[in-house]
Design an enzyme around this catalytic site. Structure first.
Site, PDB file in Angstrom:
ATOM      1  CE  LYS A 113      51.676  37.696  33.932  1.00 53.01           C
ATOM      2  NZ  LYS A 113      50.688  38.431  33.174  1.00 53.01           N
ATOM      3  CE  LYS A 195      47.156  34.314  38.297  1.00 52.71           C
ATOM      4  NZ  LYS A 195      46.309  35.075  37.390  1.00 52.71           N
ATOM      5  CE  LYS A 198      43.802  35.475  30.106  1.00 49.16           C
ATOM      6  NZ  LYS A 198      44.703  36.439  30.736  1.00 49.16           N
TER       7      LYS A 198
HETATM    8  N1  AQP Z   1      43.232  31.673  38.708  1.00 47.87           N
HETATM    9  C1  AQP Z   1      42.393  32.697  38.837  1.00 47.87           C
HETATM   10  N2  AQP Z   1      41.392  32.637  39.746  1.00 47.87           N
HETATM   11  C2  AQP Z   1      40.532  33.675  39.888  1.00 47.87           C
HETATM   12  N3  AQP Z   1      40.608  34.808  39.146  1.00 47.87           N
HETATM   13  C3  AQP Z   1      41.574  34.896  38.236  1.00 47.87           C
HETATM   14  N4  AQP Z   1      41.924  35.856  37.348  1.00 47.87           N
HETATM   15  C4  AQP Z   1      42.994  35.467  36.640  1.00 47.87           C
HETATM   16  N5  AQP Z   1      43.377  34.226  37.036  1.00 47.87           N
HETATM   17  C5  AQP Z   1      42.518  33.861  38.030  1.00 47.87           C
HETATM   18  C6  AQP Z   1      41.198  37.101  37.206  1.00 47.87           C
HETATM   19  O1  AQP Z   1      40.886  37.248  35.827  1.00 47.87           O
HETATM   20  C7  AQP Z   1      40.914  38.623  35.497  1.00 47.87           C
HETATM   21  C8  AQP Z   1      41.707  38.844  34.245  1.00 47.87           C
HETATM   22  O2  AQP Z   1      43.044  38.589  34.436  1.00 47.87           O
HETATM   23  P1  AQP Z   1      44.101  39.071  33.359  1.00 47.87           P
HETATM   24  O3  AQP Z   1      43.946  38.321  32.115  1.00 47.87           O
HETATM   25  O4  AQP Z   1      44.034  40.537  33.180  1.00 47.87           O
HETATM   26  O5  AQP Z   1      45.462  38.794  34.033  1.00 47.87           O
HETATM   27  P2  AQP Z   1      45.948  37.678  34.978  1.00 47.87           P
HETATM   28  O6  AQP Z   1      45.388  37.920  36.350  1.00 47.87           O
HETATM   29  O7  AQP Z   1      47.425  37.673  34.853  1.00 47.87           O
HETATM   30  O8  AQP Z   1      45.286  36.348  34.384  1.00 47.87           O
HETATM   31  P3  AQP Z   1      46.022  35.064  33.839  1.00 47.87           P
HETATM   32  O9  AQP Z   1      44.992  34.108  33.370  1.00 47.87           O
HETATM   33  O10 AQP Z   1      47.005  34.576  34.862  1.00 47.87           O
HETATM   34  O11 AQP Z   1      46.755  35.648  32.573  1.00 47.87           O
HETATM   35  P4  AQP Z   1      48.280  35.541  32.166  1.00 47.87           P
HETATM   36  O12 AQP Z   1      48.594  34.086  32.156  1.00 47.87           O
HETATM   37  O13 AQP Z   1      48.361  36.164  30.817  1.00 47.87           O
HETATM   38  O14 AQP Z   1      49.051  36.308  33.192  1.00 47.87           O
HETATM   39  C9  AQP Z   1      41.459  39.387  36.700  1.00 47.87           C
HETATM   40  O15 AQP Z   1      40.369  39.948  37.403  1.00 47.87           O
HETATM   41  C10 AQP Z   1      42.100  38.306  37.505  1.00 47.87           C
HETATM   42  O16 AQP Z   1      42.090  38.612  38.883  1.00 47.87           O
END
Ligand code: AQP
Length: 331
Positions: A113, A195, A198
């Site tokens: 990040k 990955k 969002k």
């Molecule tokens: N691509 C993914 N595949 C499977 N699981 C995923 N998770 C996130 N992306 C994937 C799981 O979703 C939960 C919530 O995640 P989060 O919002 O707390 O943070 P993150 O992991 O950083 O998710 P994002 O979508 O990638 O958010 P941003 O873009 O804001 O950083 C967790 O259980 C995560 O494992």
């Protein structure tokens, strides 16, 4: 057993968040091993990177409505907003003071990040795992269902808890990760080595749960694959096809092995069509329920109850922590 998990309202919830996290929470609701479940909206985590005020508020409400639309049942699961339980930030600070900078700098999510930030890196992005540890340790949780990307943070939570217990005496339960067998890491449709996220600036990389169904199908059909024309699960050489096989398998409940066998003689076009239909079949009922819930009173009722329950539990633990450290007057 008690479990806790949360999602950041940092954008539109994706198919990755759903298959890696929410779908799993819904299943666990009916698992008799779990007698207490807490699922929250991690809004304090979301502000580790810049957020626009109105967008953040919209995303918080949308996430709660999506939790409910995906099948979380407020009778079985307490849903709340992290910032409405101030104990998270308070314990987060205490734990941050028991976490080493070197440990935080090693976190791969921080490194990733940090690279993406154009306008300065907030110190919150670095210290985020101490707050995540507080989210979990406040509630004496036995396990935390997360996708593979959060495993490293959970291991740090365990280290922080053990260190605190050693220094101040038994205070925290050490939680176990609970990683789904399939769907633990859904990859970007535009770059299957990354990955699905969002906050990806390229919307072609992710499917949002609220994407128009035709748009979602189109994104699957234009997913980056390869030119080898065979359908098999091979993460190293065929990450795009492997990702689509995983998505189909998770959406339909077909094992990965059976999914591979089913499509082994298909063309890429027919295979993508089938994956697109499977995703559409998963999204349609969620979107229907979402539209019924988003403007209803249910959201506030659920959040008020969830907040009160979380505060009741968190208060006891935070008092114990303050007494152990020697903060303030004896409580
Ligand atoms: N691509 C993914 N595949 C499977 N699981 C995923 N998770 C996130 N992306 C994937 C799981 O979703 C939960 C919530 O995640 P989060 O919002 O707390 O943070 P993150 O992991 O950083 O998710 P994002 O979508 O990638 O958010 P941003 O873009 O804001 O950083 C967790 O259980 C995560 O494992």
């Amino acid at each position: 057993m008690r479990f806790i998990s949360g999602i950041q309202p940092s954008g539109n919830i994706t198919l990755g968040n759903y298959l890696g996290a929410v779908k799993n929470f819904v299943k666990l609701q009916d698992d008799p091993r779990f007698t207490d479940m807490l699922v929250f909206v991690a809004d304090l985590h979301a502000i580790t990177v810049p957020q626009e005020k109105l967008e953040l508020r919209k995303n918080i409400k949308q996430l709660v409505a999506l939790y409910l639309a995906c099948g979380l049942d407020p009778e079985k699961c307490h849903i709340f907003i992290q910032s409405e339980v101030p104990h998270h930030a308070e314990l987060g600070w205490c734990l941050q003071c028991n976490t080493y900078i070197g440990e935080l700098e090693r976190m791969t999510q921080y490194k990733d990040k940090k690279e993406r930030q154009v306008a300065g890196v907030s110190s919150g992005l670095l210290t985020y795992p101490a707050l995540m540890a507080a989210d979990i340790l406040l509630y004496d949780c036995d396990c935390v269902p997360v996708g593979v990307d959060q495993k490293q943070h959970l291991e740090l939570t365990r280290d922080i808890a053990a260190r605190f217990n050693n220094k101040y005496g038994e205070t925290f339960k050490i939680p176990e990760p609970f990683i789904p067998e399939a769907g633990a890491k859904i990859m970007s449709l535009a770059d299957p080595l990354k990955k699905m996220s969002k906050s990806d600036p390229n919307p072609k990389g992710y499917i949002a749960l609220l994407d128009d169904i035709n748009v979602a199908k189109k994104k699957i059909k234009s997913a980056v694959t390869d030119s080898d024309a065979t359908i098999r699960y091979d993460l190293e050489n065929k990450p795009g096809i492997s990702n689509l096989l995983t998505i189909y398998s998770c959406c339909t409940g077909t094992s990965l092995k059976d999914t591979e066998a089913k499509f082994k003689d298909s063309s890429y076009a027919l295979f993508k069509e089938a994956v697109a239909d499977a995703v559409a079949a998963e999204l349609e009922p969620i979107q229907k329920r979402y539209n019924e819930i988003i403007n209803s009173k249910l959201i506030d009722e659920v959040l008020d109850n969830g907040r009160d329950y979380a505060i009741y539990l968190a208060n006891k633990k935070l008092n114990k922590v303050y007494n152990k450290i020697g903060l303030g007057r004896k409580r």
